[in-house]
Design a protein around this motif. Structure first.
Motif, short mmCIF file in Angstrom:
data_model
loop_
_atom_site.label_atom_id
_atom_site.label_comp_id
_atom_site.label_asym_id
_atom_site.label_seq_id
_atom_site.Cartn_x
_atom_site.Cartn_y
_atom_site.Cartn_z
N PRO A 200 3.83 -4.74 -3.89
CA PRO A 200 4.99 -5.18 -4.67
C PRO A 200 5.10 -6.69 -4.85
O PRO A 200 5.90 -7.14 -5.67
N ASP A 201 4.34 -7.47 -4.10
CA ASP A 201 4.44 -8.92 -4.20
C ASP A 201 3.32 -9.54 -5.05
O ASP A 201 3.14 -10.76 -5.03
N ASN A 202 2.61 -8.72 -5.80
CA ASN A 202 1.51 -9.21 -6.63
C ASN A 202 2.00 -9.39 -8.06
O ASN A 202 2.21 -8.42 -8.79
N HIS A 203 2.19 -10.66 -8.48
CA HIS A 203 2.74 -10.92 -9.81
C HIS A 203 1.80 -10.48 -10.93
O HIS A 203 2.25 -10.19 -12.05
N ARG A 204 0.49 -10.40 -10.65
CA ARG A 204 -0.47 -10.00 -11.68
C ARG A 204 -0.22 -8.56 -12.13
O ARG A 204 -0.45 -8.22 -13.30
N ILE A 205 0.24 -7.71 -11.23
CA ILE A 205 0.50 -6.32 -11.58
C ILE A 205 1.63 -6.24 -12.61
O ILE A 205 1.55 -5.51 -13.60
#
Length: 416
Positions: free
Chosen positions: A134-139
């Protein structure tokens, strides 16, 4: 002494030869290596851009072990690098069959499916991935792209907003959120976001090109030309302006596909009858003016009649003064947006559901519903948290809502 040493050496060499012969098995006529050695060599070839040798070694490892995940991941990455999207998707799927929770394979599948303009197939992979990481901005950037391509700008903006919460100065997210607003003719926030991206890193000209696009879409072509004059040649400017004028004629979803994927033909649904049958003639992108002087001269001769006709039409329109539009209202406030609905009844119902999910966080607030007319003429009613106009308060509340799994987006918008 020397004879004894020679005899001992011969015995040792014989033993080594026998051992090597015992272990000597070949794959496709080549000496066998262990999987780790093959992977190391293949990764070196892939990093060096030697895709042929990388693919050969990855394939050898995959053939030797039907359940070897790294070799299939390597093949997927190699095919992705050379633009073979179908093959890449195939190997990512093989990885997921062996390891359903493999995050790299889910991300790769999502990327490739978006590249193939299959956003509806990409979204399940990316949504599942957002729960794992949930902390991956690319997703969230990829999810935003997928929704934009489907013409779901509201959902796209929500995802870009979540990504920017994690990486506030990410230029890719700023660009994509700005374009998403522009697709539905919300030019004021689009221009502000692009201005921020340009200020963060002026050497990245993507935001400047996008700013030219947004000004052309908004009707302020001269302002766009003024910005583009420092980053484009005269020929590039004319080609881009023609392309941007064509993009302006498209629907929001088609605009996203044209800009993000470079699609140049769309079915023309203008004048669709009651029978539901659309016209078969496609909406095609304009011809690109060639840079070669001789080819350009021929192109100009072929287009002379058409250009003359367009100039006459533009002249007749210009006889009536047309003041430059201003897209910056006098007073702006920050609001927390919770969603959009086709009518006020559903918006009020949505407020009640979200309020319950907030577990008391929204009890002291009221709903604020604003009518928005999109580029295709469709009306939407956007749901905001009322009684909030301050940026810091809006961001704090949105962060707390997200901790309760409530999607939200902080927008700077007109007060009224």
């Amino acid at each position: 002494m020397f004879q004894k040493f020679t005899k001992t050496l011969a015995i040792l060499l014989s033993c080594l030869f026998l051992v090597s012969c015992a272990d000597d098995h070949r794959v496709d006529g080549e000496m066998a290596f262990d999987s780790e050695s093959l992977m190391n060599m293949a990764e070196s070839f892939l990093s060096a851009g030697d895709y042929g040798n990388a693919m050969r070694l990855y394939q050898r490892a995959a053939n030797e072990n039907p359940k070897h995940i790294p070799s299939r991941m390597g093949l997927a990455k190699t095919y992705q690098a050379i633009g073979a999207t179908d093959a890449a998707i195939n190997f990512y799927e093989q990885v997921l069959q062996l390891d359903p929770d493999n995050m790299a394979a889910k991300m790769g599948s999502g990327q490739m499916l978006i590249t193939k303009n299959r956003p509806e197939d990409a979204i399940p992979y990316l949504t599942d991935l957002s729960r794992q990481d949930p902390d991956n901005h690319r997703i969230y950037n990829m999810l935003g792209l997928a929704h934009d391509l489907m013409g779901q700008q509201e959902n796209a903006q929500m995802n870009y907003g979540r990504g920017l919460t994690l990486a506030p100065d990410n230029i890719s997210l700023l660009n994509n959120l700005a374009l998403s607003f522009a697709f539905e003719e919300q030019y004021a926030p689009s221009i502000r976001l692009l201005s921020k991206a340009i200020n963060l890193d002026y050497t990245v000209t993507k935001a400047q090109h996008n700013l030219v696009l947004v000004y052309v879409l908004s009707g302020e072509e001269e302002a766009g030309r003024a910005i583009g004059s420092s980053i484009m040649t005269k020929e590039e400017m004319e080609n881009n302006i023609r392309q941007y004028r064509w993009i302006k004629s498209l629907t929001p979803g088609q605009r996203a596909q044209a800009i993000f994927l470079g699609i140049k033909n769309f079915p023309d649904k203008a004048g669709q009858g009651l029978s539901g049958e659309a016209k078969k003639s496609p909406i095609a992108a304009p011809d690109v003016i060639p840079n070669d002087p001789k080819k350009r001269q021929l192109w100009e001769l072929l287009k002379q009649a058409e250009s003359s006709s367009l100039k006459n039409k533009e002249k007749s329109r210009n006889d009536t003064p047309n003041p430059v539009k201003s897209y910056t209202p006098h007073q702006k406030v920050h609001r927390v947006q919770l969603g959009s609905y086709p009518n006020t009844k559903l918006a009020h119902s949505g407020w009640k559901k979200i309020k319950r999910r907030s577990k008391g966080l929204l009890d002291s607030y009221e709903a604020k519903i604003k009518l928005v007319t999109l580029a295709d003429g469709k009306n939407l009613f956007r749901l905001f948290v009322g009684n909030i106009e301050d940026r810091a308060i809006a961001r704090t509340l949105c962060d707390e809502l997200r901790q309760r799994n409530v999607d939200c987006l902080v927008l700077k918008t007109a007060k009224n």
